[in-house]
Scaffold this active site. Structure first.
Site, PDB file in Angstrom:
ATOM      1  N   GLY A  88       7.592  20.967  11.603  1.00 55.59           N
ATOM      2  CA  GLY A  88       8.204  20.232  11.752  1.00 55.59           C
ATOM      3  C   GLY A  88       9.578  20.457  10.242  1.00 55.59           C
ATOM      4  N   HIS A 106       0.776  -1.188   0.209  1.00 54.45           N
ATOM      5  CA  HIS A 106       0.253   0.454   0.007  1.00 54.45           C
ATOM      6  C   HIS A 106       0.858   1.296  -0.235  1.00 54.45           C
ATOM      7  CE1 HIS A 106      -3.110   2.649   1.140  1.00 54.45           C
ATOM      8  NE2 HIS A 106      -3.827   2.120   1.348  1.00 54.45           N
ATOM      9  N   GLY A 117       9.977   8.881   8.784  1.00 53.71           N
ATOM     10  CA  GLY A 117       8.998   9.116   7.349  1.00 53.71           C
ATOM     11  C   GLY A 117       7.862  10.730   7.953  1.00 53.71           C
TER      12      GLY A 117
END
Lengths: 298, 298
Positions: B163, B82, B172
């Site tokens: 961030g 996915h 990630g």
């Protein structure tokens, strides 16, 4: 949601606001009980209340409410357009969530016993709580009304289920039931001819050879100048809303009359509408547990 | 029910049961939060969780869950079928009751800010929380996946909303959204030809000139040997379930193919089905406040 039952007590006062409020207040204040709705009708001189709660709390609250009713209402001077047999006229208990019909029958018996003994009121159980088949139908039980019960109560067939064998002059008698939730569903026709609505009502209702759990009559909506098939669906699980709707549509065709709309009156259990969506959308293997709100409230 | 939002976090672990449980456990134990469902897919190596709660409790729980995710999942060794861009891959917030979409946008921003700063993860906001129109669609945001972000993050168009401006090698990146509830609704056709389902899907979906809030594709149900139009209804208030259903039926006619059924996958908001019942039963002036269970839970 835990264990929930609904109760829809009807009492014989719809004109004196102070009296109505003093009675409704008992349910409003009761712990574990939620007053959902109440409405008084002056012509009927009657108030219909809807409350829900856990079985224990709601039983206790209804008994407290009965005490207030017998204090403030006097049937010996009561007048009103709606059939009635007592100050607290009918008290149906309806299973909603996590409660069986059998438990509601037990609750109807418990409450009947207390009202009979504590307030000296003749008690008749009807619908699923009926002690004999001729007592299932409320209309049969209430026939003769308050005034007629002074003789009716002496008949072998109409001995009360609880309480004394004489009518309480001030409080009258009471009918207590356990029953399925009822859906009030009306279908509007594109005609002003009430006789067409009447003819359709006669074919879709149980009495006329129609659907088992449908009661129906034709009425005229004067303000819109249209006729309506007015129905009570007394078991929406077995006689689904869509089935009653489609049958009215089918019968209306013979008169070349279109269905122009419908109405749901008052509160309706979620499943009654979801089951109809399932039918029309042809949904396979649907479970009510897939309803987000149901999962949240569990 | 008070104020309720739903969150459907997807994280990149679907094989190691102990790891999955340690992450889900954070939501299961959180006060004011209810874990409704979670399912892991080993091929996808991914787990999808559904939880509801009051906005404050659910935000806090998601941040605690994120901490666990970044502790146990390492994206540098992750494989799965996915598309994914991070250990905690997507976190959509959905308004359910007593909460506006604007508040969910605020929540997405709050959570994004904390995850960006506390865990040093690049954060992209999408759907209603998107900071620019090219970021609304999740597929566009996630394009390139974890591996591609090491260069994509340097593009002017793909500076993170919160961030650092460098991919966190272990964690990630993350995509956080505010969006409408989604209804997964599939219509089964009386044919084994998947190309017919595909052709119908192309006409009903937004992309092909169809309904604004429908995503659709044709799939083959091998076990039943029939074809299916598989749809995501991303705004059931504006593109109602019945409208998508009737449009599939209408398009199927051109191929002489009947609709043999449908499926609702997973959870569905009550209103999505009630609105379809209203349409087919032609109910006038219905209010969701007439739903008994809604009144009880208020």
């Amino acid at each position: 949601m835990g264990r929930i039952i609904e109760c829809i007590p009807n009492f014989s006062e719809g004109r004196d606001k102070a009296k109505v409020e003093s009675i409704v207040e008992v349910l409003r204040k009761a712990e574990g009980v939620k007053l959902l709705d109440y409405s008084s009708d002056a012509d009927h001189n009657r108030t219909v209340v809807t409350a829900v709660g856990n079985p224990e709390a709601l039983q206790a609250a209804i008994i407290n409410m009965a005490e207030k009713v017998y204090e403030v209402i006097d049937m010996s001077t009561h007048e009103g357009g709606h059939p009635r047999m007592g100050a607290l006229d009918v008290v149906p208990f309806v299973p909603i969530e996590g409660v069986t019909m059998e438990e509601c029958v037990e609750i109807a018996n418990n409450v009947g016993k207390v009202i009979g003994e504590r307030f000296n009121i003749p008690v008749y159980l009807y619908e699923k709580a009926a002690s004999a088949s001729h007592r299932e139908n409320l209309a049969s039980v209430r026939k003769g009304q308050y005034e007629g019960f002074f003789t009716k109560i002496k008949e072998a067939n109409w001995k009360p289920d609880y309480g004394p064998s004489e009518v309480n002059v001030k409080g009258g008698c009471i009918a207590i039931a356990a029953r399925e939730p009822l859906v009030a569903f009306n279908v509007n026709l594109g005609t002003d001819k009430v006789e067409i609505a009447d003819a359709i009502a006669k074919t879709v209702r149980h009495l006329g050879g129609g659907l088992r759990f449908v009661k129906a009559m034709g009425v005229k909506l004067e303000d819109r100048n249209i006729a309506q098939v007015s129905m009570n669906l007394v078991n929406y699980e077995k006689t689904a809303v869509y089935r009653a709707f489609e049958m009215v549509k089918m019968e209306a065709k013979r008169y070349g009359v279109p269905v122009v709309g419908s109405e749901v009156i008052g509160l309706v259990p979620m499943a009654a509408l979801v089951r109809s969506a399932e039918y029309y959308l042809q949904i396979e293997n649907f479970s009510m547990d897939q309803i987000l709100e149901k999962r949240i409230s569990e």
